[in-house]
Enzyme design. Structure first.
Site, mmCIF file in Angstrom:
data_model
loop_
_atom_site.group_PDB
_atom_site.id
_atom_site.type_symbol
_atom_site.label_atom_id
_atom_site.label_comp_id
_atom_site.label_asym_id
_atom_site.label_seq_id
_atom_site.Cartn_x
_atom_site.Cartn_y
_atom_site.Cartn_z
ATOM 1 N N HIS A 74 0.821 -1.216 0.000
ATOM 2 C CA HIS A 74 0.000 0.000 0.000
ATOM 3 C C HIS A 74 0.851 1.260 0.000
ATOM 4 C CE1 HIS A 74 -3.712 -2.270 1.784
ATOM 5 N NE2 HIS A 74 -3.492 -2.558 0.520
ATOM 6 N N GLU A 103 -7.828 -10.523 17.780
ATOM 7 C CA GLU A 103 -9.059 -11.340 17.827
ATOM 8 C C GLU A 103 -9.250 -11.977 16.454
ATOM 9 O OE1 GLU A 103 -11.617 -8.163 18.833
ATOM 10 O OE2 GLU A 103 -11.481 -7.233 16.856
#
Ligand code: APR
Length: 245
Positions: free
Chosen positions: A112, A214
């Site tokens: 990016h 997570e």
């Protein structure tokens, strides 16, 4: 488990979170404060270049204020050790910060782009400039002249915006095809093509591991997942894979 001979590592904003760099989609993330359409698209830049420059100038000014964390350092160590054992560990990052390099990673594939670089895209957004890419630590603005061609008004952050093609895609696809292991660290799996790497790797029989705070949107596609802060789970995974005591 010994270090897999050929590993491709993908990192996202979560690897820099413990360095104090904001992630994008967490509740206090960047996209909770800014509209990505205004500050991270070619259309946003054409409509309000000053706003876009301010957005990236503030993030570029923040770079010296942050430092690599234990996850960046563990990744750099893993790369060095993989090479020392005759293998390879290619690091692909979605991040535009320079923390992997500052932690000692040598080959970092910024798909990016990089906050600490600027590119000459020409005097009008969308018109071809000289294309020169320069290391850049200062602010950028409409009055900034390209050091190579002297044109002003066309210097932009060397960062990939939404709707633009990420960099190094052919090289990344080839690396995934040749890999034995794909490790995704600190990314939500929200943005393609990076979010598709695990699916491509899996389809080619590559072992896929996720290390994240997570389970990400693609957690189901991984063979193994270790969850917690990157500065904890990444060093632990590296120690395990390298066979450290
Ligand atoms: N340790 C590990 N993981 C963390 C931590 C931490 N301390 N803090 C947050 N995370 C996890 C979050 O749970 C989330 O899954 O990091 C991930 C960050 O996700 P995003 O904010 O979506 O960032 P990222 O996946 O890198 O975004 C991809 O989207 O906006 C574009 O160009 C931008 O490169 C970016 C791309």
């Amino acid at each position: 488990m010994s270090a897999p001979p050929r590993t491709v590592i993908l990192t996202g904003a979560g690897v820099s979170a413990d360095s104090g760099v904001a992630t994008f989609r967490d509740p206090q993330g960047v996209w909770a404060q800014y509209d990505h359409r205004e500050v991270a698209t070619p259309q946003g830049f054409a409509a309000n270049p000053r706003l876009v420059h301010e957005f990236y100038n503030a993030r570029r000014r923040g770079l010296p204020e942050v430092a690599p964390n234990l996850a960046h350092e563990a990744i750099a160590r893993f790369q060095a050790e993989a090479a020392a054992r005759g293998g390879s560990a290619i690091l692909v990052t979605q991040n535009v910060d320079d923390l992997h390099e500052r932690a000692g990673s040598e080959q970092v594939w910024h798909m990016h782009g990089e906050l600490a670089k600027a590119r000459c895209d020409g005097p009008e957004p969308g018109t071809p400039g000289c294309g020169a890419i320069h290391p850049w630590t200062d602010d950028l603005g409409l009055e900034t002249a390209c050091p190579a061609c002297g044109a002003t008004g066309g210097m932009r952050p060397h960062v990939v915006w939404f709707g633009e093609m990420p960099m190094l895609m052919e090289e990344i696809e080839a690396a995934l095809a040749a890999a034995d292991c794909f490790v995704s660290i600190g990314t939500s799996g929200s943005v393609y093509p990076a979010a598709g790497f695990v699916h491509a790797a899996r389809a080619m029989g590559v072992k896929c591991v996720e290390l994240n705070l997570e389970p990400s949107e693609n957690a189901y596609a991984f063979d193994d997942g270790r969850y917690g802060r990157a500065s904890d789970v990444v060093p632990a995974w590296v120690r395990e894979v390298l066979g450290d005591s």
